[in-house]
Motif scaffolding. Structure first.
Motif, mmCIF file in Angstrom:
data_model
loop_
_atom_site.group_PDB
_atom_site.id
_atom_site.type_symbol
_atom_site.label_atom_id
_atom_site.label_comp_id
_atom_site.label_asym_id
_atom_site.label_seq_id
_atom_site.Cartn_x
_atom_site.Cartn_y
_atom_site.Cartn_z
ATOM 1 N N LYS A 628 0.826 -1.201 0.000
ATOM 2 C CA LYS A 628 0.000 0.000 0.000
ATOM 3 C C LYS A 628 0.863 1.255 0.000
ATOM 4 O O LYS A 628 0.580 2.227 -0.696
ATOM 5 C CB LYS A 628 -0.927 -0.013 1.220
ATOM 6 C CG LYS A 628 -1.923 1.123 1.256
ATOM 7 C CD LYS A 628 -2.870 0.978 2.436
ATOM 8 C CE LYS A 628 -3.892 2.101 2.454
ATOM 9 N NZ LYS A 628 -4.833 1.963 3.607
ATOM 10 N N ALA A 632 4.250 -0.029 4.819
ATOM 11 C CA ALA A 632 3.474 -1.260 4.990
ATOM 12 C C ALA A 632 4.393 -2.458 5.189
ATOM 13 O O ALA A 632 5.443 -2.571 4.555
ATOM 14 C CB ALA A 632 2.574 -1.488 3.783
ATOM 15 N N LYS A 636 -0.458 -5.797 -0.166
ATOM 16 C CA LYS A 636 -1.830 -5.303 -0.297
ATOM 17 C C LYS A 636 -2.827 -6.464 -0.347
ATOM 18 O O LYS A 636 -2.525 -7.550 -0.814
ATOM 19 C CB LYS A 636 -1.964 -4.459 -1.568
ATOM 20 C CG LYS A 636 -1.257 -3.127 -1.526
ATOM 21 C CD LYS A 636 -1.360 -2.396 -2.853
ATOM 22 C CE LYS A 636 -2.788 -2.058 -3.210
ATOM 23 N NZ LYS A 636 -2.872 -1.242 -4.445
#
Length: 744
Positions: A628, A632, A636
């Motif tokens: 993302k 992160a 994702k």
């Protein structure tokens, strides 16, 4: 058997690892401010306390009473459970019931609308309810802030306890009903008080037939409407509802002999695997049957005389399990194992109003004293399931199946042609979330549909997708063929879900016989669900679909296909990352992924809306290189199991799907969008809808199919990529050609 057979790959659990929990956001907004909540509920708590004080003392064991506390529709997660608030006043939850309401306000932008919620039944000393009312009026600042998530508080009213009494059978003594109490084995004082209170009203309860199931006590009773109105004042009474009867053997399931020209030679008597233990509970098995060499017949205790008609039904069910539907002129394959047939019905069937309690106790005693991996039930109470209350049969059997060690096939019933949609729903105990509910398909060929007589879904939530699957059950134009009970090799025809159920269980036995105990009952269940074909028909009609008649469709992989089975345990709070079986090379074009999760769990029958104690949050991360943002830690996410895949008919609470014990979904992705894809699996544990205390590990199974039409050697690529971890599950007993062509 071909040497190049591509059997499904096992030991997928070797592709799993524990991972750290992802970071979470801040606390969600509450629907009401603290001051709003106090102002809204102050009067309701006081009026509830006053109403409880007005109950007869004899109706309040130990001076305890029960009130109803309804949660806001946006506050149903276990973390919002008001346990701390209740603890502050010495109150406790004894049960709950799903409900629907329009909240006064909520945090969404649109106007509040009718939404699912939960009403908690809260018990405690009547003086403590008064203490709560006093504090709400005098020192509200000391009230726990979770009060902001409560929509309403009220007494548990009589009209909410007396349910569908217009359907109850009338006798000279009144109505035949089942009384349900909020009481467990550890709160016998509630039961004793109820029996004494009922006696004071001239009502004799049949406590000799009563059954405990977790936090509920079920007792059959005969009472007039006036007496029931007084009984309803007993504070721990949850419901008085019509007493259900056992299903009779319907005309649709009574077999008729075919002419003497229709025969099927009996196979050799040696079973494929004599170590498999399977039980049938039914009407008995005639000793003169030509199937006797494969059947051990038992009579459970306290039984009256056998009934020939019921024995015929039991015989036909046994034939269906041993051989499936027969084919004239063709000898079936040898039975996979011997069968233990328990007669649980007698000459009181249909006349004894309390029969269902005795039959359930007989089944429970056998299951408590014996270990069976496979069980068939083609009988049960003649009553369709309800959304807001659990039947004792369901509660007791789900409790036995909670360890995942037994695959129990349950016929859903032949009430599918009833004029009333509610009466067409599956019959108890097909709503067991740890069971395997079987409906009937009208054909074993292509172009099939649900047999008209087969009961429909949906089930209760959790357990929404019911029946689980269909199997061929026969019709007038394509009947289900069984052996006659008195003439070797002669055939009879029949139809019904009673035969679809054991026929499907025979499919499970075949898998166990040929692949051994490397396939657990839960793993077999997941494989059956994964391989079912729904032909785009409605979930409530066909569940996950009709089972294939060809064993190869379950255990073998074709060109461009690979199927992997994962079996293991999940621990509370654990995040398990399961890698999906893709080769190391990027795949071209579109790639189809289908996954089925199954797990077994303990249940809370007193909380139908929060029935399962375990649930899974499953996060799909398709590409290990896509994040993302730079901060992160985990790749994702993308959607995989979506509510729209299974809930298309009614609005359900938004977290409902995570508590389902069976999930299946398919997604199509471009090969370039997949790199080391994974499922992150989080096991949530709850108890009575709130935080669980000392939750147990649960067994799970996962089946993942990957299909790439442009990669004919996909199976070999996956096997090479995960060599040493994944292994092809080779049959320990050769699969005969007849099983490859058809297993019914």
């Amino acid at each position: 058997m071909p040497n190049n057979e591509q059997f499904l790959l096992g030991y997928g659990e070797r592709l799993t690892d524990r991972v750290a929990a992802p970071g979470g956001g801040g606390p969600p907004e509450t629907p009401y401010s603290f001051d709003e909540a106090i102002k809204r509920l102050r009067g309701e708590v006081r009026s509830t306390s006053n109403a409880l004080e007005g109950l007869p003392g004899a109706a309040c064991p130990g001076n305890e009473a029960v009130a109803a506390l309804t949660l806001h529709p946006q506050s149903l997660a276990k973390s919002f459970h008001p346990k701390k608030l209740l603890d502050n006043y010495g109150l406790r939850q004894v049960g709950s019931r799903p409900t629907e309401l329009v909240p006064e306000k909520w945090t969404k932008k649109e106007e509040p609308r009718l939404s699912p919620s939960t009403t908690l039944f809260v018990a405690g000393d009547r003086d403590r309810f008064n203490d709560w009312a006093e504090e709400m009026s005098s020192e509200p600042s000391g009230v726990d802030p979770v009060i902001q998530r409560i929509e309403a508080i009220s007494p548990f009213l009589l009209e909410d306890k007396l349910r569908n009494l217009e359907r109850a059978e009338e006798t000279l003594g009144g109505l035949l009903v089942e009384i349900v109490l909020h009481a467990s084995q550890t709160s016998r004082y509630v039961v004793d008080s109820f029996i004494e209170y009922a006696s004071s009203l001239g009502v004799e309860t049949r406590s000799d037939k009563a059954i405990f199931a977790s936090g509920l006590y079920f007792v059959p009773t005969e009472a007039t409407e006036a007496q029931l109105s007084e009984l309803g004042k007993f504070s721990f009474m949850r419901a008085a509802r019509p007493l259900s009867k056992m299903r009779s053997t319907p005309q649709v399931e009574r077999s008729s002999p075919l002419s003497s020209e229709y025969t099927s030679t009996l196979p050799p008597k040696e079973p494929v695997d004599d170590s498999i233990r399977v039980a049938i509970f039914d009407g008995g098995f005639p000793s003169s049957s030509p199937l006797a060499p494969w059947v051990r017949s038992f009579t459970t205790k306290d039984l009256g005389a056998a009934v020939p008609e019921l024995e015929d039904h039991g015989h036909d069910v046994t034939s269906a399990l041993l051989f499936g539907t027969l084919e004239p002129g063709v000898s079936p394959r040898s039975p996979l194992c011997e069968v233990d047939h328990y007669r649980v019905l007698d000459d009181a069937s249909g006349t004894d109003p309390y029969e269902l309690y005795d039959v359930l106790r007989r089944i429970k005693d056998v299951l408590d004293q014996n270990e069976y991996n496979f069980v068939n039930l083609s009988l049960g109470p003649s009553v369709s399931i309800e959304d807001d209350d659990v039947h004792p049969w369901t509660a007791v059997l789900d409790g036995h199946l909670a360890d995942g060690k037994t695959l129990m096939s349950v016929a859903v019933g032949n009430n599918g042609e009833h004029s009333d949609s509610l009466s067409r729903r599956i019959q108890v105990p097909a709503d067991c979330i740890n069971g395997f509910a079987l409906g009937a398909a009208d054909s074993s060929r292509a172009g099939w549909a649900k047999a008209a007589y087969s009961a429909t879904g949906p089930g209760r939530s959790p357990g929404y997708v019911k029946p689980d699957v269909l199997d061929f059950g026969g019709t007038l134009t394509e009947p289900f063929l069984v052996y006659q009970s008195n003439t070797p090799g002669q055939l009879a025809w029949t139809q019904g879900t009673s035969f679809a159920s054991p026929s499907a269980l025979g499919r499970a036995l075949s898998m166990r016989a040929h692949f051994g105990d490397r396939l657990t009952p839960l793993g077999i269940r997941a494989l059956l669900v994964q391989s079912a074909d729904h032909r785009e028909q409605e979930r409530r009609e066909v569940g996950w679909g009709r089972l294939p008649s060809n064993l190869d469709e379950i255990v073998s992989c074709g060109d461009g296909q690979v199927r992997v089975l994962y079996q293991g345990e999940l621990h509370p709070g654990q995040y398990l990352r399961a890698r999906l079986p893709l080769p190391s090379e990027e795949l071209l074009g579109k790639v189809g992924i289908t996954a089925t999760f199954c797990f077994a769990t303990e249940t809370d029958p007193e909380d139908p809306g929060s029935y399962s104690r375990a649930g899974l949050d499953i996060t799909f991360r398709p590409h290990s290189g896509n994040f993302k943002d730079e901060s992160a830690v985990d790749p994702k996410t993308d959607s995989f199991f979506k509510r729209g895949d299974w809930d298309t008919e009614r609005a359900l609470r938004t977290d409902a799907q995570k508590w389902e014990t069976t999930l299946r979904a398919s997604r199509s992705k471009l090969g370039r969008s997949l790199r080391e894809p994974v499922f992150d699996i989080h096991y949530n544990a709850r108890s009575n809808g709130g935080m669980a205390q000392g939750p147990k590990a649960i067994p799970y199974s996962l089946v993942v199919d990957v299909e790439s039409k442009r990669t004919a050697d996909l199976y070999d690529r996956v096997a090479n990529t995960y060599a040493g971890r994944l292994e092809a599950l080779q049959p320990i007993v050769a699969i005969p050609a007849s099983a490859r062509a058809r297993i019914s």
